[in-house]
Design a protein around this motif. Structure first.
Motif, short mmCIF file in Angstrom:
data_model
loop_
_atom_site.label_atom_id
_atom_site.label_comp_id
_atom_site.label_asym_id
_atom_site.label_seq_id
_atom_site.Cartn_x
_atom_site.Cartn_y
_atom_site.Cartn_z
N SER A 1 3.76 -3.92 -13.07
CA SER A 1 3.55 -2.54 -13.69
C SER A 1 3.78 -2.82 -15.48
O SER A 1 3.09 -2.48 -16.16
CB SER A 1 4.24 -1.22 -13.17
N THR B 1 11.93 2.41 -9.76
CA THR B 1 10.61 3.20 -9.98
C THR B 1 10.29 3.52 -11.34
O THR B 1 9.28 3.79 -12.06
CB THR B 1 10.19 4.51 -8.97
N GLU C 1 -1.71 6.16 -12.75
CA GLU C 1 -0.68 6.46 -13.69
C GLU C 1 -0.32 5.31 -14.49
O GLU C 1 -0.29 5.61 -15.98
CB GLU C 1 0.65 7.12 -12.73
N SER D 1 -0.68 6.43 -8.00
CA SER D 1 0.21 5.66 -8.60
C SER D 1 -0.15 4.56 -9.50
O SER D 1 0.32 4.07 -10.47
CB SER D 1 1.25 4.88 -7.42
N ALA E 1 1.50 -2.13 -5.70
CA ALA E 1 1.43 -0.79 -5.36
C ALA E 1 1.05 -0.57 -4.01
O ALA E 1 1.61 0.46 -3.49
CB ALA E 1 0.37 -0.30 -6.32
N TRP F 1 -2.01 5.61 -3.32
CA TRP F 1 -2.02 4.31 -3.96
C TRP F 1 -2.98 4.60 -5.28
O TRP F 1 -2.63 4.28 -6.30
CB TRP F 1 -2.87 3.28 -3.21
N LEU G 1 3.91 1.17 -0.87
CA LEU G 1 3.62 2.28 -0.17
C LEU G 1 3.41 2.11 1.47
O LEU G 1 3.80 2.77 2.23
CB LEU G 1 2.23 3.05 -0.46
#
Ligand SMILES: [Zn+2]
Lengths: 161, 249
Positions: free
Chosen positions: B139, A111, B202, B199, B103, B196, B107
């Motif tokens: 990401s 992560t 961010e 995350s 993402a 969600w 989750l």
């Protein structure tokens, strides 16, 4: 009459089609072997969901055991518990390295973005000065690295947990 | 209606269609490493689709295999999200689509590993390990492109603005979800949307991208109401089985 112990030994002769130095035992995909009357049941677990080698491994197990005189073999694919590179045996790690593929290292939590990539020693010269070229390599289970010292490009069997 | 079958087809079709979209990059990636990355991701998704659709066929009990479900249904029988069928566009568009989806998937699987249905829990546990890799990949690219050149920033911002309208559907829930939660088959998805958003925000902040403020929502995939793009995907995906029924290799 064949015994379970013998079946485990025979499986040491079945190789991963994509990393042909590793046996299915080294790879840690064989979960269970059971014998009932004349039927041998081998339970295996896939490495990655879409790994195209699994069907081939299934066929190879049946072929090998048939060749060894086992009358009937069934291979069952189970997803749980999910395979992890932690199951690659010590012998398997050694063989990978000798073959030129860096074995899985203890990797930090995925992560963390742009984390400093784990140090993967060069399987050719042993240097720790290497860099990741691509997170994805020749197969789903490998990343592509290069040694900054001897310049050897190599595959790294990435850590899956 | 068989709620469990319906739910499995939704999960399976999301994997199948995004896997197909990624496979379209084969031989067209902007750099060799990304060409390989996207086809590797595609393999993972098609593997996940196989697991979900195989189980869906078993649950349905009509003898349909994962291949029957993947290749021999009509467009209105597909239950994937509209997001995953959107065209690849440029590399930035594909990455944004992947990021929004990864993402959500991470989750979702973190919850589904606690499913009382052992097969769902097992597929989720297997897939979660892969999804973590996928999310890291997408990401990092969102940040690299967003916080990159003026050109790359503008392109991913435009992609984000275009795709944002399909994100509310990620949290679509109807009688299917309600029944499975009530029967204790799947855990409650409460808080999934806020988790969600947190995350995603961010990473977008890090990428210097602006979270779109349009509230226009586009939904329908879960009920088989698709955008015009799905038909073209299926034409290619199903061609072999339609032209040569029962073909195997
Ligand atoms: Zn070296």
């Amino acid at each position: 009459m064949v015994t379970e112990k013998e079946i485990w030994q025979y499986l040491e002769e079945v190789f991963d089609p994509e990393v042909p130095v590793l046996t299915v035992i080294d790879l840690g995909v064989v979960q269970k072997v059971s014998l009932e009357s004349d039927v041998c049941k081998v339970t295996i677990t896939p490495t990655y969901s879409g790994c195209p080698a699994m069907k081939r491994i299934e066929d190879d197990i049946i072929e090998k055991l048939t060749e060894k005189g086992v009358p009937k073999t069934e291979v069952e694919l189970v997803l749980s518990p999910a395979w992890t590179t932690d199951w690659i045996t010590e012998a398997g790690r050694k063989k990978l390295k000798e073959y030129g593929i860096a074995p899985p290292e203890d990797e930090p939590d995925k992560t963390v973005l742009f984390a400093k990539p784990v140090v993967v020693p060069c399987p050719n010269c042993g240097s720790r000065d290497t860099r990741m070229v691509s997170q994805f390599g020749s197969t789903a289970c490998k990343a592509h690295y290069q040694c900054n010292d001897c310049l050897e490009p190599f595959d790294y069997f990435k850590c899956l947990r | 209606m068989n709620a469990l079958f319906e739910y499995l087809v939704r999960l399976g079709d999301d994997s199948l269609i995004i896997g197909h979209r990624l496979s379209e990059w084969c031989g067209h990636g902007p750099i060799l490493e990304e060409d390989i990355a996207m086809t590797n991701l595609s393999l993972d998704f098609i593997g996940q689709a196989t697991s979900f659709l195989k189980y869906a066929g078993e649950v349905e009990g009509k003898g349909r295999t994962e291949d029957d479900l993947a290749y021999l249904r009509f467009d209105r029988d597909y239950r994937n999200l509209l997001l995953v069928e959107q065209p690849n566009g440029d590399f930035g568009m594909t990455i944004v689509r992947q990021f929004l989806f990864d993402a959500y998937r991470k989750l979702l699987f973190e919850r589904l590993i606690h499913s009382k249905d052992e097969t769902i829990a097992a597929i989720a546990a297997k897939s979660l390990k892969e999804t973590k890799y996928h999310l890291k990949h997408s990401s990092e690219w969102v940040i690299r492109l967003g916080d990159g050149t003026e050109e790359s920033h503008q392109r991913v911002q435009d992609s984000l603005d275009t795709l944002w309208r399909y994100t509310s559907e990620l949290f679509y829930a109807d009688e299917v979800d309600e029944k499975l939660v009530k029967d204790g088959v799947i855990p409650s998805m409460e808080g999934l949307e806020s988790a969600w958003k947190a995350s995603v925000n961010e990473v977008l902040a890090e990428a210097t991208l602006k979270v779109p403020d349009n509230n226009w929502k586009h939904e329908g995939g879960r009920k088989g109401m698709h955008s015009e793009h799905l038909g073209y995907i299926l034409a290619e995906l199903q061609y072999m089985q339609r032209a040569y029924p029962g073909l195997e290799w």
